[in-house]
Enzyme design. Structure first.
Site, PDB file in Angstrom:
ATOM      1  N   HIS A 197       0.941  -1.339  -0.050  1.00 13.37           N
ATOM      2  CA  HIS A 197      -0.004   0.172  -0.042  1.00 13.37           C
ATOM      3  C   HIS A 197       0.938   1.406   0.060  1.00 13.37           C
ATOM      4  O   HIS A 197       0.435   2.046   0.709  1.00 13.37           O
ATOM      5  CB  HIS A 197      -0.962   0.026   1.208  1.00 13.37           C
ATOM      6  CG  HIS A 197      -2.083  -1.228   1.147  1.00 13.37           C
ATOM      7  ND1 HIS A 197      -3.223  -0.787   0.369  1.00 13.37           N
ATOM      8  CD2 HIS A 197      -2.045  -2.113   1.812  1.00 13.37           C
ATOM      9  CE1 HIS A 197      -3.810  -2.035   0.485  1.00 13.37           C
ATOM     10  NE2 HIS A 197      -3.213  -2.803   1.285  1.00 13.37           N
ATOM     11  N   ASP A 199      -0.981  -4.960   5.932  1.00 12.81           N
ATOM     12  CA  ASP A 199      -1.751  -5.919   5.234  1.00 12.81           C
ATOM     13  C   ASP A 199      -1.542  -5.985   3.761  1.00 12.81           C
ATOM     14  O   ASP A 199      -0.947  -5.136   3.203  1.00 12.81           O
ATOM     15  CB  ASP A 199      -3.273  -5.578   5.585  1.00 12.81           C
ATOM     16  CG  ASP A 199      -3.547  -3.942   4.855  1.00 12.81           C
ATOM     17  OD1 ASP A 199      -2.522  -3.139   5.108  1.00 12.81           O
ATOM     18  OD2 ASP A 199      -4.509  -3.698   4.605  1.00 12.81           O
ATOM     19  N   GLU A 200      -2.047  -7.029   3.296  1.00 15.48           N
ATOM     20  CA  GLU A 200      -2.151  -7.140   1.726  1.00 15.48           C
ATOM     21  C   GLU A 200      -0.948  -6.876   0.922  1.00 15.48           C
ATOM     22  O   GLU A 200      -0.727  -6.383   0.039  1.00 15.48           O
ATOM     23  CB  GLU A 200      -3.302  -6.141   1.128  1.00 15.48           C
ATOM     24  CG  GLU A 200      -4.727  -6.720   1.694  1.00 15.48           C
ATOM     25  CD  GLU A 200      -5.968  -5.930   1.332  1.00 15.48           C
ATOM     26  OE1 GLU A 200      -6.925  -5.985   0.687  1.00 15.48           O
ATOM     27  OE2 GLU A 200      -5.480  -4.470   1.107  1.00 15.48           O
ATOM     28  N   ALA A 201       0.190  -7.227   1.601  1.00 17.05           N
ATOM     29  CA  ALA A 201       1.705  -6.996   1.201  1.00 17.05           C
ATOM     30  C   ALA A 201       1.862  -8.309   0.073  1.00 17.05           C
ATOM     31  O   ALA A 201       2.969  -8.879   0.490  1.00 17.05           O
ATOM     32  CB  ALA A 201       2.437  -7.093   2.304  1.00 17.05           C
TER      33      ALA A 201
END
Length: 527
Positions: free
Chosen positions: A269, A332-334
């Site tokens: 992100h 998150d969401e790496a």
């Protein structure tokens, strides 16, 4: 306990009758002393009606002790009541009767309070100023909803007789606002803070960076704000907070007894940062600014020492203007970061947060690495998240990692209510009001020690949220329920009673100008 539950059901029945009467008759019924104490959200730990009601009049004074904090709470209360009542309501240190705010030793903890109302006056007692402030929010809800108006109304301004004794279940009761996907002004954030305060929320998590925008000035890396903050989802102008503006938000939140938790999401992100500085990229080439809504495609360069100098600078500058205890590092969401690199990155970054005096919060993916001692992991999975992932979180909790619960299919405020909801997303499912409320944080993650659950938080992601009215529509009526899950004893959580209390909040939201979703699951009064 049996008598308490019978009383609660009886009072809930009375409220249901009252709500039905509103629908049939059109005009709002008068507030009844027998039910007023039971209308509060979050539900108090104890509410015992009895005795004469107190009436706020032109002769009412707000009495405070000599402390500066108590006077500030008194002035806040006066600022709420004066416009609608038209009364002077002077804040004084002497006299008898009226509304009294007092600090005293007692079993109140850091945020608890006692409110006693009788014919001679209302007294709110607490050990700490935060408790007085929360008691004032209860007093607001015990007054007729018209008290929230900004012009003089006729009253009468009556508070039911009785005693409320109240302390929170959890110390962390949060709401997150994503200011990265769409930027929100200082005034819009402060407006949301006022709404959160009414329901005793005490943590404001600001998501300050993402692929679509960087929203906080960093002196040592100025292009983060000037370039990284120059757009948003859909290609709008974006924006960022100067340090002075961020401090204004922090101070305003503190005046409402909320602590600001800033988040810099990493290592994923991070497109806004990577687009601002080519040298942060592994290949030395800056990507274009991004205005879409996909996730998982960006990553800081874990192998570069420059990355950690960058993170050190950002954390140092942000910590210096954040008086609160926490700094959220995302995580998150790496999806573009290998697991090995993710572990390496979090192992190097967590000590930087501690270096500048803050406690790490991260999304629950941190539990797949090495959470620092004292770190908090924010769980955002679903009811049906895989057993292996949940077991990883539970294992970390058993090893001392505290948990903040934000299950996406329960308390993500950007999830659509129904298929017809014009805003929001549905990747975690449709989240109606009952689904958002009807769960127990203490029993949600099987095997997690009760002591590991530090609280709850309701995130509001802003891919589709553009205005303050959008925030209101997606937050209300779900936000008060999340607040109740965080504050009230588990024994008070009962959907049938809650939905009636929730319906009774509608005239208050109307007076405050809050545009809310009128769920068919709730017996709303007629407008």
């Amino acid at each position: 306990m049996g008598q308490h539950r019978r009383t609660a059901r009886f009072l809930a029945s009375l409220l249901l009758v009252a709500a039905a009467g509103v629908s049939l008759g059109g005009a709002a019924p008068p507030v009844r002393a027998a039910t007023a104490l039971d209308r509060v959200i979050p539900a108090p730990a104890s509410a015992v009606p009895g005795g004469s009601p107190y009436r706020v009049t032109g002769g009412t004074r707000i009495r405070v002790d000599g402390s500066r904090d108590t006077r500030r709470v008194g002035e806040y209360l006066a600022s709420v009541l004066r416009p609608s009542t038209g009364y002077r309501l002077p804040v004084v240190t002497e006299g008898r009767g009226g509304i009294r705010l007092r600090l005293a030793k007692g079993p109140f903890g850091a945020e608890g309070y006692r409110l006693h109302s009788a014919g001679g006056g209302v007294t709110i007692t607490a050990s700490r100023p935060a408790g007085l402030f929360h008691g004032v929010q209860t007093l607001r809800q015990l007054l007729p909803a018209a008290v929230e108006g900004r012009s003089v109304r006729p009253g009468p301004w009556t508070v039911a007789g009785g005693t409320v004794e109240d302390t929170p279940r959890y110390a962390y009761r949060g709401a997150m606002l994503d200011v990265s996907r769409h930027f929100f002004t200082v005034g819009q954030v402060e407006h949301y803070i006022d709404e959160l305060a009414l329901y005793k929320i005490n943590e404001l998590h600001l998501h300050l960076s993402d692929d679509q925008g960087w929203r906080i000035a960093v002196d040592s890396w100025p292009r983060l704000a000037s370039r990284g903050g120059s757009t948003e989802v859909g290609g709008g102008p974006g924006g960022h907070y100067t340090k002075a503006q961020y401090k204004e938000i922090v101070a305003y939140a503190a005046s409402r007894y909320l602590e600001v938790v800033p988040e810099i999401d990493m290592p994923g992100h991070t497109n806004a940062a990577l687009a601002s500085y080519a040298r942060l990229n592994c290949d030395g080439v800056a990507p274009p600014l991004y205005t879409g809504t996909e996730v998982g495609f960006s990553s800081l360069c874990v192998a570069k020492d420059l990355t950690y100098a960058f993170v050190d600078d950002v954390v140092r500058e942000l910590a210096a203007i954040t008086p609160g205890r926490y700094l959220h590092i995302g995580g998150d969401e790496a999806h573009s970061t290998s697991h090995e690199d993710y572990v390496t990155f979090t192992d190097r970054v967590q000590p930087l947060v501690a270096k500048y005096g803050k406690t790490v919060i991260a999304w629950h993916q941190l539990t797949g690495a090495h959470p620092a001692r004292g770190a908090l992991a924010q769980y955002w999975g679903l009811d049906d998240t895989g057993a292996e992932e949940k077991a990883q979180v539970v294992a970390a909790a058993r090893n001392g990692t505290g948990l903040i619960l934000s299950p996406a299919d329960r308390v993500y405020l950007d999830m659509k209510y129904t298929e017809r909801t014009p805003l929001g997303q549905d990747w975690a499912g449709l989240v109606e009001v009952r689904r958002s409320y009807d769960w127990d944080p203490g029993a949600y993650l099987a095997g997690a020690p009760a002591s590991s659950i530090r609280g709850v938080e309701a995130p509001l992601w802003s891919e589709t949220i553009v205005t303050a009215a959008d925030i209101d529509y997606m937050a209300f009526p779900r936000l008060p329920g999340v607040a109740e899950l965080g504050w009230s004893p588990a024994s008070t959580h009962e959907w049938d009673a809650y939905r009636v209390r929730l319906a009774a909040q509608a005239p208050r939201w109307d007076a405050l100008g809050i545009d809310y979703y009128r769920s068919p699951q709730v017996p709303w009064p007629a407008r």
